[in-house]
Design an enzyme around this catalytic site. Sequence first.
Site, short mmCIF file in Angstrom:
data_model
loop_
_atom_site.label_atom_id
_atom_site.label_comp_id
_atom_site.label_asym_id
_atom_site.label_seq_id
_atom_site.Cartn_x
_atom_site.Cartn_y
_atom_site.Cartn_z
N LYS A 67 0.98 22.07 -10.58
CA LYS A 67 1.52 20.78 -10.19
C LYS A 67 2.14 20.32 -9.01
O LYS A 67 3.13 21.07 -8.95
CB LYS A 67 1.93 20.09 -11.42
N CYS B 159 26.67 -15.10 11.30
CA CYS B 159 26.96 -14.10 10.30
C CYS B 159 27.19 -12.46 10.66
O CYS B 159 26.58 -12.09 11.65
CB CYS B 159 25.37 -13.95 9.67
N GLU C 126 -8.52 25.77 -6.03
CA GLU C 126 -9.50 24.61 -5.92
C GLU C 126 -8.20 23.65 -5.66
O GLU C 126 -7.25 23.65 -6.44
CB GLU C 126 -10.25 24.35 -7.01
N GLU D 33 -32.54 1.27 7.69
CA GLU D 33 -33.74 2.16 7.33
C GLU D 33 -33.99 2.42 5.98
O GLU D 33 -34.88 2.52 5.18
CB GLU D 33 -34.00 3.29 8.45
N CYS E 255 23.43 -17.32 2.28
CA CYS E 255 23.69 -16.03 2.96
C CYS E 255 24.50 -15.25 2.09
O CYS E 255 25.59 -15.81 2.04
CB CYS E 255 23.90 -15.75 4.34
N TYR F 236 -16.88 15.66 -7.46
CA TYR F 236 -16.83 17.00 -6.78
C TYR F 236 -16.95 17.93 -8.27
O TYR F 236 -16.42 17.79 -8.98
CB TYR F 236 -15.44 17.50 -6.23
N LYS G 76 -6.66 20.31 -7.27
CA LYS G 76 -6.73 19.50 -8.67
C LYS G 76 -6.92 18.12 -8.18
O LYS G 76 -6.01 17.25 -8.07
CB LYS G 76 -5.75 19.74 -9.46
N CYS H 291 27.47 -14.52 5.03
CA CYS H 291 28.19 -15.63 5.67
C CYS H 291 28.35 -16.93 4.95
O CYS H 291 28.89 -17.97 5.62
CB CYS H 291 27.67 -15.61 7.23
N ASP I 180 -32.13 0.94 3.61
CA ASP I 180 -32.57 -0.35 2.60
C ASP I 180 -33.97 -0.59 2.70
O ASP I 180 -34.26 -0.94 1.51
CB ASP I 180 -31.48 -1.38 3.21
N ASP J 207 -7.36 14.29 -8.72
CA ASP J 207 -7.03 13.07 -9.64
C ASP J 207 -7.91 11.97 -9.88
O ASP J 207 -7.84 11.00 -9.32
CB ASP J 207 -5.79 12.51 -9.01
N CYS K 194 18.64 -15.94 6.93
CA CYS K 194 20.08 -16.71 7.04
C CYS K 194 19.91 -17.67 8.39
O CYS K 194 19.54 -16.93 9.32
CB CYS K 194 21.22 -15.61 7.28
S1 IVH Z 1 -11.20 23.29 -14.49
C1 IVH Z 1 -11.46 25.23 -18.39
N1 IVH Z 1 -10.76 22.37 -12.12
O1 IVH Z 1 -7.90 18.57 -14.55
C2 IVH Z 1 -11.05 24.79 -17.05
N2 IVH Z 1 -10.07 21.14 -13.68
O2 IVH Z 1 -6.39 19.73 -17.59
C3 IVH Z 1 -11.28 23.24 -17.09
N3 IVH Z 1 -9.16 18.81 -12.78
O3 IVH Z 1 -9.53 16.96 -16.96
C4 IVH Z 1 -10.75 22.42 -15.99
N4 IVH Z 1 -9.72 19.20 -10.78
O4 IVH Z 1 -10.73 17.14 -15.22
C5 IVH Z 1 -10.56 22.15 -13.25
N5 IVH Z 1 -10.80 22.06 -9.76
C6 IVH Z 1 -10.48 21.69 -11.03
C7 IVH Z 1 -10.04 20.62 -11.29
C8 IVH Z 1 -9.74 20.16 -12.66
C9 IVH Z 1 -9.42 18.37 -11.60
C10 IVH Z 1 -8.91 18.08 -14.04
C11 IVH Z 1 -9.97 18.20 -15.16
C12 IVH Z 1 -9.25 18.41 -16.35
C13 IVH Z 1 -7.79 18.38 -16.02
C14 IVH Z 1 -7.34 19.72 -16.79
#
Ligand code: IVH
Length: 676
Positions: free
Chosen positions: A316, A434, A113, A35, A410, A223, A115, A413, A37, A117, A428
Amino acid sequence: MSQAAKQRIDALCQQLTEHNHQYYVLDNPSIPDAEYDRLMRELQQLEREHPALLRADSPSQRVGGEPLAQFNSVAHLKPMLSLDNAMNEAEFSAFHQRLVERLGSAEIQYCSEPKLDGIAVSLLYRDGVLERAATRGDGMTGEEITQNVKTIGSVPLRLQGDDFPTLLEVRGEAFMPKAGFDEMNRKAHAAGEKTFVNPRNAAAGSLRQLDSRITATRPLAFYAYAMGVVEGQRQPLDNGHYQQLQQLKSWGLPVSPLVELALGEQGGLAYFRRVNEERASLPYEIDGVVIKVNQLEQQQQLGFVARAPRWAIACKFPAEEELTTLNDVEFQVGRTGAVTPVARLEPVFVGGVTVSNATLHNGDEIARLGVQIGDTVIIRRAGDVIPQIVSVVQDRRPEDARVIEIPTECPVCQSKVERFEGEAVARCSGGLFCEAQRKEAIKHFASRKALDVDGLGDKLVELLVDKELVKTPADLFGLSASALTMLPRMGMKSAEKLIKSLDAARATTLPRFLYSLGIREVGEATAANLARHFKTLPALAAAEVDDLIAVDEVGEIVAKHVYYFFRQPHNQEVIAALTAGESATVYWPEIAEIAEDQQPLKGQTWVLTGTMSQMGRADAKAALEALGAKVSGSVSKNTSTLVAGEKAGSKLTKATDLGVAVLDEQGLLDLLAQHQ
Ligand code: IVH
């Protein structure tokens, strides 16, 4: 006409935008794809007929447009900063202490929050319409990637509601969820195309496409994690960072559900630990958590150092990928003769442990990676997954790098190593001649799910074979305590104990015995099916391939493995030694066939849960089925009896709630004994 077209276009834009939000942001699809589409095609058709009516926020813009010659650069209205890192808990505590001193208050509220990647992206909304999207670049200037960002389903092209500022910059992370990444790489691999090393590179590469139609095919997500420049507010902005994220959410922007308030040092640490535990099960990759002072006033008071705010820190997790050197490759021979290349690595700390070995699986994998001895490689260890070599850093290849060759003989053996058509694995051909295969076969024979010889561990088996006390599994039962005491660190007491365990292990079941033989592709379940079908060992040993295929879940490959196994003179000798004559070494109760109308548990449904210490799940299931019961995986009001082993959990609770009869393991054993 054009008025009608405009009205229809507006209505379609509104509908599609709403469905998009439901699907990508709320994860709650509101209409079938077909739908969606259909509506999209109608919109595209109208826009083709009336190009002047094409809106900047039209959902049709998500499919990508004409390729660009190059990206324009964009000066950020406010610099995009980076974050200081805390590499462990102590560094986070030190961060907290610094803030306590600067703010003169111990009770700091944090917004915590994940972080993400991926790559940082800035979105600029003017009057609620996405006008421009840019990468972070060097923090001052980035690249304009508006067309590409518009293809990301969860990025709204128009904000919701009517109380958003006239100019709103949203900052956040664009990333590729793990499932989409795997699927994309699987397809690329099947098509013989280049694969991406990890979701982060895949996200970056996808957003760096000059042709946004390619970006549109990539499973990207976004996000939001902060507001940037804000002008022309229609309502005052909230004075907390967390609350501002909620405002962004109310305007239709996706915000991670893992964002939370945390109180003080302990709150921050608890969040860090919890998210670290959840890390492997999240649908996208994160490399840590970001802990931010929540009150904007306090943020202002703290200010910045160089390029990073004082009020936030990235805690980290241990890296899941690291570089190291491939020092050598050795070849291990397994139970079935598989010759597996094992990488010997320069030890490296990755995913929280030191890794010095990794399997290279087989020759195909070596070819796929194009890896040579001496290469710098990327090692990945995520969660509990065994370490993998994911790729080679080609431009760091030393001049004396050596090609990895699968041996033709092998390494244990010296028998010929063969590779059959259609199989990736080299094997082998020495079979039980063996020593390596012999050791593995005996380890398997004694293992827990096989004959379960208590106290006969891998090291001891290797010693027994090295000292030539044991050549085949049958030889185990010829061992004497005094012979065992000749082994290092084996006193009379331990020797006698081992003889006792061996004696106890002789009483087994046919399924276990079949499993213990280590026939290729015959696991516990297949062994149980074979036993149930043929009832006796001679009947199974005499079966033709076609008879074997008739067994539940046995296909042609397994059938052939079983057939050939029983026709090898060496295997026949071992089986004869294990089972022959009056004083059969290993024995098991006959599997009696109970006529269907006399099966005592006929018509009943049983469920097994928890750990059984005396009897495996598969054995218990087979025994119950032999008595006519159906064995199901879940408890309902139709369940006749639940067998609850140790550490039984939710199934036991449910059974108790529903008033279903419950037996413990001993109860089951008693019941089975009654019907023997
Ligand atoms: S805040 C002033 N929140 O991490 C603060 N950064 O070196 C600016 N990143 O390149 C960043 N998740 O893209 C913030 N929940 C989060 C994040 C986040 C990932 C990344 C961001 C930035 C690097 C920070």
